[in-house]
Design a protein around this motif. Structure first.
Motif, PDB file in Angstrom:
ATOM      1  N   SER A  35      36.820  38.561  30.702  1.00 27.86           N
ATOM      2  CA  SER A  35      37.018  39.949  30.419  1.00 27.86           C
ATOM      3  C   SER A  35      37.296  40.902  31.589  1.00 27.86           C
ATOM      4  O   SER A  35      38.373  41.627  31.599  1.00 27.86           O
ATOM      5  CB  SER A  35      36.126  40.838  29.499  1.00 27.86           C
ATOM      6  OG  SER A  35      36.007  40.127  28.268  1.00 27.86           O
ATOM      7  N   GLN A  36      36.466  40.962  32.312  1.00 24.44           N
ATOM      8  CA  GLN A  36      36.493  41.548  33.797  1.00 24.44           C
ATOM      9  C   GLN A  36      37.467  41.091  34.974  1.00 24.44           C
ATOM     10  O   GLN A  36      38.319  41.754  35.171  1.00 24.44           O
ATOM     11  CB  GLN A  36      35.058  41.644  34.420  1.00 24.44           C
ATOM     12  CG  GLN A  36      34.710  42.484  35.347  1.00 24.44           C
ATOM     13  CD  GLN A  36      33.532  42.306  36.333  1.00 24.44           C
ATOM     14  OE1 GLN A  36      33.388  41.769  37.166  1.00 24.44           O
ATOM     15  NE2 GLN A  36      32.336  42.988  35.337  1.00 24.44           N
ATOM     16  N   MET A  37      37.757  39.800  34.936  1.00 27.72           N
ATOM     17  CA  MET A  37      38.737  39.626  35.626  1.00 27.72           C
ATOM     18  C   MET A  37      40.136  39.657  35.021  1.00 27.72           C
ATOM     19  O   MET A  37      41.221  39.926  35.713  1.00 27.72           O
ATOM     20  CB  MET A  37      38.492  37.800  35.839  1.00 27.72           C
ATOM     21  CG  MET A  37      37.547  37.487  37.058  1.00 27.72           C
ATOM     22  SD  MET A  37      37.837  35.656  37.379  1.00 27.72           S
ATOM     23  CE  MET A  37      36.949  34.971  35.744  1.00 27.72           C
ATOM     24  N   GLU A  38      40.270  39.574  33.806  1.00 33.23           N
ATOM     25  CA  GLU A  38      41.757  39.884  32.997  1.00 33.23           C
ATOM     26  C   GLU A  38      42.267  41.418  33.423  1.00 33.23           C
ATOM     27  O   GLU A  38      43.249  41.586  33.731  1.00 33.23           O
ATOM     28  CB  GLU A  38      41.342  39.570  31.474  1.00 33.23           C
ATOM     29  CG  GLU A  38      42.875  39.723  30.900  1.00 33.23           C
ATOM     30  CD  GLU A  38      42.608  39.643  29.362  1.00 33.23           C
ATOM     31  OE1 GLU A  38      43.620  39.742  28.713  1.00 33.23           O
ATOM     32  OE2 GLU A  38      41.721  39.447  28.921  1.00 33.23           O
ATOM     33  N   LYS A  39      41.152  42.273  33.129  1.00 40.04           N
ATOM     34  CA  LYS A  39      41.208  43.599  33.335  1.00 40.04           C
ATOM     35  C   LYS A  39      41.731  43.995  34.813  1.00 40.04           C
ATOM     36  O   LYS A  39      42.679  44.404  35.032  1.00 40.04           O
ATOM     37  CB  LYS A  39      40.178  44.369  33.103  1.00 40.04           C
ATOM     38  CG  LYS A  39      40.418  45.920  33.289  1.00 40.04           C
ATOM     39  CD  LYS A  39      39.051  46.612  32.717  1.00 40.04           C
ATOM     40  CE  LYS A  39      39.200  48.075  32.987  1.00 40.04           C
ATOM     41  NZ  LYS A  39      38.057  48.877  32.458  1.00 40.04           N
ATOM     42  N   ALA A  40      40.929  42.997  35.970  1.00 39.12           N
ATOM     43  CA  ALA A  40      41.400  43.313  37.212  1.00 39.12           C
ATOM     44  C   ALA A  40      42.769  43.052  37.670  1.00 39.12           C
ATOM     45  O   ALA A  40      43.385  43.502  38.519  1.00 39.12           O
ATOM     46  CB  ALA A  40      39.925  42.751  38.003  1.00 39.12           C
ATOM     47  N   LEU A  41      42.899  41.677  37.173  1.00 39.38           N
ATOM     48  CA  LEU A  41      44.208  41.059  37.326  1.00 39.38           C
ATOM     49  C   LEU A  41      45.324  41.783  37.205  1.00 39.38           C
ATOM     50  O   LEU A  41      46.290  41.856  37.874  1.00 39.38           O
ATOM     51  CB  LEU A  41      44.238  39.572  36.977  1.00 39.38           C
ATOM     52  CG  LEU A  41      43.247  38.436  37.964  1.00 39.38           C
ATOM     53  CD1 LEU A  41      43.461  37.342  37.102  1.00 39.38           C
ATOM     54  CD2 LEU A  41      43.643  38.443  39.298  1.00 39.38           C
ATOM     55  N   LYS A  42      45.452  42.208  35.753  1.00 43.71           N
ATOM     56  CA  LYS A  42      46.478  43.383  35.270  1.00 43.71           C
ATOM     57  C   LYS A  42      46.450  44.495  36.090  1.00 43.71           C
ATOM     58  O   LYS A  42      47.526  44.796  36.205  1.00 43.71           O
ATOM     59  CB  LYS A  42      46.095  43.605  33.825  1.00 43.71           C
ATOM     60  CG  LYS A  42      46.146  42.390  32.913  1.00 43.71           C
ATOM     61  CD  LYS A  42      46.021  42.833  31.380  1.00 43.71           C
ATOM     62  CE  LYS A  42      46.223  41.682  30.474  1.00 43.71           C
ATOM     63  NZ  LYS A  42      45.801  41.992  29.139  1.00 43.71           N
ATOM     64  N   VAL A  43      45.327  45.220  36.492  1.00 45.37           N
ATOM     65  CA  VAL A  43      45.707  46.287  37.349  1.00 45.37           C
ATOM     66  C   VAL A  43      46.048  45.912  38.696  1.00 45.37           C
ATOM     67  O   VAL A  43      46.949  46.674  39.147  1.00 45.37           O
ATOM     68  CB  VAL A  43      44.035  46.937  37.664  1.00 45.37           C
ATOM     69  CG1 VAL A  43      44.250  47.800  38.733  1.00 45.37           C
ATOM     70  CG2 VAL A  43      43.551  47.382  36.157  1.00 45.37           C
ATOM     71  N   TYR A  44      45.949  44.964  39.138  1.00 42.18           N
ATOM     72  CA  TYR A  44      46.469  44.451  40.297  1.00 42.18           C
ATOM     73  C   TYR A  44      47.922  44.126  40.547  1.00 42.18           C
ATOM     74  O   TYR A  44      48.670  44.460  41.472  1.00 42.18           O
ATOM     75  CB  TYR A  44      45.681  43.210  41.056  1.00 42.18           C
ATOM     76  CG  TYR A  44      44.343  43.194  41.380  1.00 42.18           C
ATOM     77  CD1 TYR A  44      43.722  44.555  41.633  1.00 42.18           C
ATOM     78  CD2 TYR A  44      43.404  42.248  41.568  1.00 42.18           C
ATOM     79  CE1 TYR A  44      42.293  44.832  41.894  1.00 42.18           C
ATOM     80  CE2 TYR A  44      42.017  42.471  42.187  1.00 42.18           C
ATOM     81  CZ  TYR A  44      41.563  43.578  42.112  1.00 42.18           C
ATOM     82  OH  TYR A  44      40.125  43.968  42.108  1.00 42.18           O
ATOM     83  N   GLU A  45      48.344  43.479  39.501  1.00 40.84           N
ATOM     84  CA  GLU A  45      49.675  43.150  38.908  1.00 40.84           C
ATOM     85  C   GLU A  45      50.434  44.179  38.876  1.00 40.84           C
ATOM     86  O   GLU A  45      51.666  44.234  39.495  1.00 40.84           O
ATOM     87  CB  GLU A  45      49.849  42.084  37.710  1.00 40.84           C
ATOM     88  CG  GLU A  45      51.065  41.650  37.628  1.00 40.84           C
ATOM     89  CD  GLU A  45      51.094  40.884  36.273  1.00 40.84           C
ATOM     90  OE1 GLU A  45      51.601  39.838  36.442  1.00 40.84           O
ATOM     91  OE2 GLU A  45      50.681  41.236  35.373  1.00 40.84           O
ATOM     92  N   SER A  46      49.983  45.173  38.454  1.00 40.72           N
ATOM     93  CA  SER A  46      51.033  46.564  38.183  1.00 40.72           C
ATOM     94  C   SER A  46      50.732  47.683  39.421  1.00 40.72           C
ATOM     95  O   SER A  46      51.460  48.458  39.584  1.00 40.72           O
ATOM     96  CB  SER A  46      50.385  47.448  36.991  1.00 40.72           C
ATOM     97  OG  SER A  46      48.938  47.795  36.986  1.00 40.72           O
TER      98      SER A  46
END
Length: 376
Positions: A35-46
């Motif tokens: 959950s934590q990685m998914e959230k972080a990766l989405k933030v980085y991607e955008s």
């Protein structure tokens, strides 16, 4: 609940580093970490300022897989669907990695198995060292190689993917590069220098990333006794139609030339879950014709059946024998390959009819980025 330090987030405004930080557990993945990685990766991607994301593991392992012990504990304490929720979150993260819109560089300097392979093998940049060890040993604990592995295993040369999936064989970094599981080979002594160079990148252009990595690549030497050097024999054995025929061919090969890789393959297949082996072969064979999305959706369905005990309790029996009691004496049901019927296998691939089952929903409009080479 995830501990805040189980995944570390570092870097600079242009390059972010995501580090799995459970070295004492070989970085096995929990629901909270997904959950934590998914959230972080989405933030980085955008984030328009971030150009590159680096993914690595702390300690001697990149990641030995998912936290199966915790999953079984959750199911036994509550309901089978708790395990399905864990798996749904894992596959969603794997799909995000596979379709990530910015360069995501995996630095593999140790063990990468199961869930760790799901996090890395679908990505575009997969860097290994002489310390890397890859394996998909799920059938030994009553499951089958999952996390979309039927997509990348089925695309390896010849029938090497069937060999890896059905035998749980371990291969090193040089072999990973040779068969296509890795994109680059770097000596471990140069890995920090590579990481530092990547942190200076100010472009998300794939060819730029390749140029940086290529400055640190080293020739990978395959050992003389490597199973990959026996690809001709492997193709002969693992091209057979059924698991039974594959095992029989291997046993015949062992009587002619008892090389270690053959002996180990026979031993593993005789001790692994017969149901898991049959699911594995069918998955890889079908995977050659399927897109990654279809492989992930199918894996989720089959695993849900395993957790729900639709056909048998091999997943829980394997967990008991290999992870809890550690007696290494699983009692599979059925116990023999010939007792696992086509009807049983079909049932595990069929839709789950249960009010507590939720469909895996992958986001639309994302395309795979794992090309193995830059788009020039």
């Amino acid at each position: 609940m995830v501990k805040m330090n189980e995944v570390l987030y570092e870097g600079n405004p242009c390059v972010r580093k995501v580090t799995l930080n459970r070295p004492e557990k070989l970085n096995c993945l929990t629901y909270g970490m997904f959950s934590q990685m998914e959230k972080a990766l989405k933030v980085y991607e955008s984030d328009p300022n971030i150009e590159v994301v680096i993914l690595k593991g702390k300690g001697k392992a990149f990641c030995a897989g998912g936290d199966v012990v915790r999953v079984i504990q959750l199911i036994k304490a509550g309901h089978w669907s708790f395990g399905a929720s864990y798996y749904r979150k894992q596959l969603t993260l794997d799909y995000l990695v596979a379709t990530y819109k910015k360069p995501l560089v995996s630095l593999i300097n140790g063990i990468v198995m199961g869930g760790g392979a799901g996090l890395t093998m679908h990505g575009r940049f997969r860097i290994v060292t002489e310390n890397a060890v890859f394996a998909m040993p799920e059938a030994s604990i009553g499951l089958f190689p999952d996390v979309g592995s039927s997509h990348f295993l089925s695309r390896l040369p010849g029938h090497f993917g069937e060999y890896l999936g059905l035998t749980g064989a371990r291969i090193d970094g040089a072999e990973m590069l040779a068969c296509g599981l890795a994109t680059h080979f770097v000596l471990s002594k140069d890995l920090q220098s590579l990481e530092d160079a990547l942190c200076d990148v100010v472009s998300s252009d794939a060819s730029t990333i390749f140029e940086v990595i290529n400055k640190f690549t080293h020739k990978a030497y395959i050992k003389p006794d490597s199973s990959y050097k026996r690809l001709g024999v492997i193709n002969e054995c693992f091209s057979r139609k059924t698991v039974e025929e594959i095992l029989l061919t291997l046993e015949n090969e062992a009587t002619v030339e008892a090389e270690k890789w053959v002996v180990d393959a026979v031993s593993y297949m005789k001790s692994a879950s017969p149901t898991g082996l049959k699911i594995c072969l069918r998955s890889i064979r079908e995977g050659r014709m399927l897109k990654l999305e279809s492989c992930l959706l199918r894996d989720y369905t089959v695993v849900s059946h395993f957790m729900r005990r639709t056909v048998n309790s091999d997943f829980f029996e394997g967990g008991r024998a290999m992870l809890f009691d550690k007696s290494r004496d699983p009692k599979w049901q059925p116990s023999k390959l010939e007792q696992v019927s086509e009807e049983m296998v079909d049932q595990l691939f069929a839709k789950v009819h249960d009010d507590d089952w939720e469909i895996l929903k992958l986001p639309h409009g994302r395309s795979l980025t794992n090309t193995g080479k830059p788009k020039l």
